[in-house]
Design a protein around this motif. Sequence first.
Motif, PDB file in Angstrom:
ATOM      1  N   UNK A  29      53.242 -52.516 -48.235  1.00 22.46           N
ATOM      2  CA  UNK A  29      52.829 -51.788 -47.031  1.00 22.46           C
ATOM      3  C   UNK A  29      52.182 -50.458 -47.408  1.00 22.46           C
ATOM      4  N   UNK A  30      52.741 -49.788 -48.388  1.00 22.07           N
ATOM      5  CA  UNK A  30      52.162 -48.535 -48.849  1.00 22.07           C
ATOM      6  C   UNK A  30      50.768 -48.717 -49.414  1.00 22.07           C
ATOM      7  N   UNK A  31      50.578 -49.785 -50.171  1.00 21.36           N
ATOM      8  CA  UNK A  31      49.259 -50.036 -50.754  1.00 21.36           C
ATOM      9  C   UNK A  31      48.240 -50.408 -49.682  1.00 21.36           C
ATOM     10  N   UNK A  32      48.650 -51.244 -48.725  1.00 20.24           N
ATOM     11  CA  UNK A  32      47.725 -51.675 -47.676  1.00 20.24           C
ATOM     12  C   UNK A  32      47.384 -50.516 -46.743  1.00 20.24           C
ATOM     13  N   UNK A  33      48.415 -49.753 -46.369  1.00 21.96           N
ATOM     14  CA  UNK A  33      48.205 -48.642 -45.439  1.00 21.96           C
ATOM     15  C   UNK A  33      47.785 -47.340 -46.131  1.00 21.96           C
ATOM     16  N   UNK A  34      47.749 -47.383 -47.458  1.00 20.42           N
ATOM     17  CA  UNK A  34      47.420 -46.198 -48.267  1.00 20.42           C
ATOM     18  C   UNK A  34      48.362 -45.032 -47.966  1.00 20.42           C
ATOM     19  N   UNK A  35      49.644 -45.372 -47.855  1.00 20.60           N
ATOM     20  CA  UNK A  35      50.669 -44.381 -47.541  1.00 20.60           C
ATOM     21  C   UNK A  35      51.655 -44.292 -48.691  1.00 20.60           C
TER      22      UNK A  35
END
Length: 107
Positions: A29-35
């Motif tokens: 999720x962090x990689x996809x959302x850049x978070x």
Amino acid sequence: MNSLLELGNWPIWVMGWPAITLSIVCAAAGLVLRSNRFMVAGAVIAMPFCWYLAMNPGIWRFIAPVIAFLYFIGAFALSRGQRGFALILLLPFVMVAAWLATQLGRH
């Protein structure tokens, strides 16, 4: 009656497959959302598993802390906008989890 939801089974949730899965989901999720917040959450969730691996004899004693460190460095790289580098730094954790799953599946 033995259930995963009983209070005595907390190590399974903290160091076992639920934590490993949740950690990888947070990182994805962090990689996809850049978070980087999701990536840090995934790294924190992965820490008990890495700590457990580090308590085992042999090479795991040295590999597990490095894997945890790389996970956090991946979160830092993501905060700097380097998504590809963050993914590369996440791969050792994913590879160890996948390898361990194959080893457990064989027994």
